[in-house]
Design a protein around this motif. Sequence first.
Motif, short mmCIF file in Angstrom:
data_model
loop_
_atom_site.label_atom_id
_atom_site.label_comp_id
_atom_site.label_asym_id
_atom_site.label_seq_id
_atom_site.Cartn_x
_atom_site.Cartn_y
_atom_site.Cartn_z
N ASP A 121 97.94 69.48 130.49
CA ASP A 121 98.03 69.85 129.08
C ASP A 121 96.78 70.62 128.71
N ILE A 122 96.95 71.85 128.22
CA ILE A 122 95.81 72.74 128.01
C ILE A 122 95.86 73.32 126.60
N ARG A 123 94.71 73.31 125.94
CA ARG A 123 94.57 73.94 124.62
C ARG A 123 93.38 74.87 124.66
N MET A 124 93.60 76.14 124.33
CA MET A 124 92.51 77.10 124.31
C MET A 124 92.41 77.74 122.94
N ARG A 125 91.20 78.11 122.59
CA ARG A 125 90.96 78.70 121.28
C ARG A 125 89.96 79.85 121.44
N GLY A 126 90.25 80.98 120.82
CA GLY A 126 89.36 82.13 120.90
C GLY A 126 89.37 82.77 122.27
N ALA A 127 88.43 83.67 122.49
CA ALA A 127 88.33 84.38 123.76
C ALA A 127 87.54 83.56 124.77
N GLY A 128 87.80 83.83 126.04
CA GLY A 128 87.10 83.15 127.11
C GLY A 128 85.78 83.83 127.44
N PRO A 129 85.16 83.44 128.56
CA PRO A 129 83.89 84.07 128.97
C PRO A 129 84.04 85.58 129.07
N GLY A 130 83.03 86.29 128.58
CA GLY A 130 83.07 87.75 128.62
C GLY A 130 84.00 88.37 127.60
N GLY A 131 84.53 87.56 126.71
CA GLY A 131 85.44 88.08 125.69
C GLY A 131 86.84 88.31 126.18
N ARG A 132 87.15 87.88 127.40
CA ARG A 132 88.49 88.08 127.96
C ARG A 132 89.39 86.90 127.60
N PRO A 133 90.71 87.12 127.67
CA PRO A 133 91.62 85.99 127.44
C PRO A 133 91.43 84.91 128.52
#
Length: 242
Positions: A121-133
């Motif tokens: 189960d995964i929840r992500m918010r905003g951009a990842g490292p380096g501004g990438r998805p």
Amino acid sequence: MGTVVSIELADEVPESDLSGFVDMTCAWLHEVDGRFSTYKPDSEVCRLRDGTLKPADASPDLRLVLDRCADLWRDTDGYFDAYAGGALDPSGYVKGWSVEVASQRLAAAGSQRHFLSAGGDIRMRGAGPGGRPWRVGVRHPFEADKLAWVLSLTDGAVATSGTYERGAHVFDPRTGKPAAGLRSVTVVGPDLAVADAYATAALAMGERGLAWLAKRVADGYESAAVTDDGRAFTSPGLPVVS
């Protein structure tokens, strides 16, 4: 909750803030585990099961979870059932819900770029490292060293339910027998608790769950599934990396 949780923070803030975010998240998840555990005799769920806790005296969180499980039972025509095993077990909702709430709390505390994972189960918010998805690999249900899909998201949730690791742990509530027909179901959408419940319900439905999942697209929930005989299906808007 019987699983491993990982936290990745991409916020550009002082290290002390990052440590605080992690501590806050872990404290919440331990609180959830203590309240909703089905094997700790002093948990609220166990005390509700054995009659030493009345529903009216339960915590607001437990009452909320029970209400939402009842809503999902109606929404899934009974295929998501917190009582499928006989005794109350809201674990199929609680894991996703607890991570969803953790993400909301992180956002309120100032973390706008994070990735939380709890046993699929995964929840992500905003951009990842380096501004990438953020990228999420969905395990191939027949070949453990391969991926069936790679998903790319900046905001949203991914939940997977399958029979390839834990075996027959999801049951068809109408027959009482282990779910059959689908080997893996992944649901992507705005709310992890709902995505998790939908993945579990579709797995319990078997192949008819494919048509049921297709109707959830209008509500913002995309999906992917692999049948027991190896056929793969995806909804049109699934955020797959080509």
